[in-house]
Design an enzyme around this catalytic site. Structure first.
Site, PDB file in Angstrom:
ATOM      1  N   LYS A  47     -15.917  28.520  23.807  1.00 57.17           N
ATOM      2  CA  LYS A  47     -16.909  27.637  24.419  1.00 57.17           C
ATOM      3  C   LYS A  47     -17.627  28.334  25.574  1.00 57.17           C
ATOM      4  O   LYS A  47     -18.799  28.052  25.841  1.00 57.17           O
ATOM      5  CB  LYS A  47     -16.236  26.345  24.884  1.00 57.17           C
ATOM      6  CG  LYS A  47     -15.716  25.476  23.730  1.00 57.17           C
ATOM      7  CD  LYS A  47     -15.148  24.169  24.240  1.00 57.17           C
ATOM      8  CE  LYS A  47     -14.656  23.286  23.088  1.00 57.17           C
ATOM      9  NZ  LYS A  47     -13.478  23.843  22.401  1.00 57.17           N
ATOM     10  N   CYS A  98      -8.242  18.869  21.400  1.00 51.78           N
ATOM     11  CA  CYS A  98      -8.038  19.080  19.962  1.00 51.78           C
ATOM     12  C   CYS A  98      -6.937  18.133  19.483  1.00 51.78           C
ATOM     13  O   CYS A  98      -5.979  18.534  18.826  1.00 51.78           O
ATOM     14  CB  CYS A  98      -7.709  20.538  19.650  1.00 51.78           C
ATOM     15  SG  CYS A  98      -6.269  21.190  20.522  1.00 51.78           S
ATOM     16  N   ARG A 139      -3.988  35.073  29.548  1.00 51.58           N
ATOM     17  CA  ARG A 139      -5.131  34.464  28.867  1.00 51.58           C
ATOM     18  C   ARG A 139      -6.438  34.795  29.585  1.00 51.58           C
ATOM     19  O   ARG A 139      -7.490  34.947  28.944  1.00 51.58           O
ATOM     20  CB  ARG A 139      -4.941  32.950  28.762  1.00 51.58           C
ATOM     21  CG  ARG A 139      -3.874  32.557  27.755  1.00 51.58           C
ATOM     22  CD  ARG A 139      -3.570  31.056  27.794  1.00 51.58           C
ATOM     23  NE  ARG A 139      -4.738  30.218  27.587  1.00 51.58           N
ATOM     24  CZ  ARG A 139      -5.258  29.919  26.406  1.00 51.58           C
ATOM     25  NH1 ARG A 139      -4.705  30.407  25.299  1.00 51.58           N
ATOM     26  NH2 ARG A 139      -6.312  29.135  26.305  1.00 51.58           N
ATOM     27  N   ASP A 154      -6.210  27.866  39.572  1.00 55.34           N
ATOM     28  CA  ASP A 154      -5.763  26.530  39.252  1.00 55.34           C
ATOM     29  C   ASP A 154      -6.890  25.553  39.586  1.00 55.34           C
ATOM     30  O   ASP A 154      -7.685  25.806  40.502  1.00 55.34           O
ATOM     31  CB  ASP A 154      -4.513  26.197  40.079  1.00 55.34           C
ATOM     32  CG  ASP A 154      -3.872  24.893  39.669  1.00 55.34           C
ATOM     33  OD1 ASP A 154      -4.302  23.837  40.191  1.00 55.34           O
ATOM     34  OD2 ASP A 154      -2.957  24.918  38.828  1.00 55.34           O
ATOM     35  N   GLU A 177      -9.747  30.605  33.933  1.00 55.37           N
ATOM     36  CA  GLU A 177      -8.487  30.439  33.204  1.00 55.37           C
ATOM     37  C   GLU A 177      -7.344  30.667  34.188  1.00 55.37           C
ATOM     38  O   GLU A 177      -7.312  31.681  34.895  1.00 55.37           O
ATOM     39  CB  GLU A 177      -8.397  31.435  32.050  1.00 55.37           C
ATOM     40  CG  GLU A 177      -7.062  31.455  31.341  1.00 55.37           C
ATOM     41  CD  GLU A 177      -6.634  30.097  30.791  1.00 55.37           C
ATOM     42  OE1 GLU A 177      -5.467  29.710  31.004  1.00 55.37           O
ATOM     43  OE2 GLU A 177      -7.472  29.431  30.150  1.00 55.37           O
ATOM     44  N   ALA A 210     -10.251  30.223  28.419  1.00 58.43           N
ATOM     45  CA  ALA A 210      -9.669  31.169  27.456  1.00 58.43           C
ATOM     46  C   ALA A 210      -9.433  30.491  26.118  1.00 58.43           C
ATOM     47  O   ALA A 210      -9.131  29.295  26.074  1.00 58.43           O
ATOM     48  CB  ALA A 210      -8.355  31.731  28.010  1.00 58.43           C
TER      49      ALA A 210
END
Length: 466
Positions: free
Chosen positions: A116, A231, A139, A161, A134, A112
């Protein structure tokens, strides 16, 4: 933005990395305006963005002069493009560089909202199959919507998960982990991330990443690829995670070719198993935001898990469609020859039959949110078309099409009443904008019913003069 100060500990970390002079340039870039970029859907071509400059490392990326209001652009809702930060589009260059198999089974473990995942889906096209996962329900719903709008039909959206993939070691040709992180690379785009950052948070993120990678790295089959990205900039969440993975699993280094003018910084990761490589995107050097990415190749003598054949498919919710029902669907829908169908509740779904065995095997372990293309529901042997079918790249033969102008298209997307001129036939009509489908209306003669999904309708006003 001045209210969100750069944390002192972060400044010291980056000064140690850059040196004081370069750090000053880096810090100034964090307060500069962000560059908005989009990635075009190659399966839904339009001319609107043909004159915009491309993203250097992705030919489908476009850099915008200013950020428009995407909510008021019907092309956005048609799935003609995805609003994606340009650094993240480097994934496409990675796939092309390593010649990742286009007929493979891929997993995007933390997919999510779908940037990508849609890029992976575009790369696979009609040859491969993607699991976009996800763990967080809200999300996962956003991911599902974006996958539907992209419209390729080669994706299975799941909500699990990482630990739920424990029976799938050695199953995937490529696994992407865009790991949750401390967000240093978002300090320009999202200044609130500065207030949330701390050294303790970095350490917590790194420990979480190790737990995720302990599961994810085992899912790649022999000769397959593991792509890890964050990120953030710090080595604890990047190079140290690479060292952790290669100390626990048999992986080989992959080096991605770069052009000097891209200004992407290659880092070398020294491990007991050899030298590995990472790639950093800094906001003072590239038009995009901060990113780190690395690529690893699974050893050829690692595990390969092939899906076991099951004579009779059994699932608590999914049902196989009978041959008679399949023939009825094929008579009303123009679909590829390699088609197979399933029923979920009353809805009929299409899937590429080349991946039947893989899909049915995966469905035993994963919580499925969406897959393939939902075509609709039958009523008295007639297929009532779904919005998902309208959004797909599959043709909608037998239905008249009505192309709207910007004002009408926004009224349709808001589910407002609007008048249509001309002699429209009664029944289902496919609504388009710039010849790209937006959804369905049904002309009942005395009125028109708008079948755009209520939960997707836009509430923002304006945009008619665009």
């Amino acid at each position: 933005m001045a209210a969100f100060q750069i944390p002192d500990a972060f400044s010291q970390q980056m000064k140690a990395y850059f040196g004081s002079e370069t750090y000053a340039v880096f810090e100034k870039a964090l307060d500069a305006d962000t560059k908005t970029s989009i990635r075009l859907n190659p399966f839904k071509p339009c001319e609107a963005f043909s004159n915009l400059p491309s993203v250097a490392w992705n030919p489908e990326g476009r850099v915008l002069e200013k950020r428009p209001i995407f909510t008021l652009d019907p092309l956005f809702h048609a799935g003609a493009y995805y609003v994606q930060e340009s650094s993240s589009m480097f994934l496409g260059h990675i796939l092309e560089s390593v010649c990742a198999p286009k007929d493979g089974i891929y997993l995007d473990l933390s997919a999510a909202p779908g940037g990508k995942a849609t890029l992976l889906g575009s790369y696979l096209g009609d040859e491969g199959f993607l699991v976009a996962n996800e763990v967080i329900k809200a999300r996962a719903n956003i991911l599902k919507e974006n996958i539907i709008k992209w419209g390729l039909g080669n994706t299975m959206v799941t909500q699990n998960d990482p630990e739920h993939f424990g029976e799938l070691h050695g199953f995937f040709d490529l696994v992407l982990v865009d790991a949750p992180c401390s967000g240093e690379g978002m300090f320009r785009k999202d200044p609130e991330a500065r207030d949330e950052w701390s050294l303790d948070h970095v350490q917590l993120c790194a420990l979480r990443q190790e737990r995720i990678m302990d599961q994810a790295a085992a899912l790649v089959k022999a000769g397959g690829y593991l792509v890890y990205s964050t990120c953030t900039f710090n080595e604890r969440e990047n190079e140290e995670i690479v060292k952790y993975v290669v100390s626990e699993f048999a992986y080989e280094p992959v080096r991605i070719p770069l052009l000097p003018e891209w200004n992407i910084i290659e880092s070398k990761v020294e491990t007991d198993e050899g030298q590995f490589f990472g790639y950093r995107f800094f906001p003072h050097l590239v038009p995009g935001e901060g990113l780190f990415v690395t690529v690893l190749k699974r050893s050829e003598d690692a595990e390969v898990l092939e899906p076991r054949r099951v004579k009779d498919f059994k699932h608590p919710f999914l049902k196989s469609v009978s041959n008679a029902e399949a023939a009825l669907i094929q008579s009303q829908v123009d679909l590829p020859e390699n088609s197979i169908f399933y029923k979920l509740q009353e809805s009929v779904f299409w899937l590429n039959s080349n991946f039947r065995q893989h899909f049915e095997f995966l469905s035993r372990y994963l919580n499925i949110k969406y897959f393939g293309v939902e075509l609709g529901q039958f009523s008295k042997s007639q297929l009532i078309p779904s919005h998902e079918w309208a959004m797909s790249i599959f043709p909608e033969p037998g239905f008249p099409t009505l192309d709207l102008d910007i004002k009408q298209a926004l009224q349709f997307l808001r589910r407002e009443e609007f008048s249509l001129t001309g002699d429209l036939p009664e029944g289902w009509i496919l609504i388009t904008y710039a010849n790209l489908p937006l959804g369905w209306i049904k002309n009942l003669g005395n009125r028109i019913n708008n079948y755009y999904p209520k939960e997707w309708r836009i509430r923002m006003q304006g945009g008619e003069d665009a």
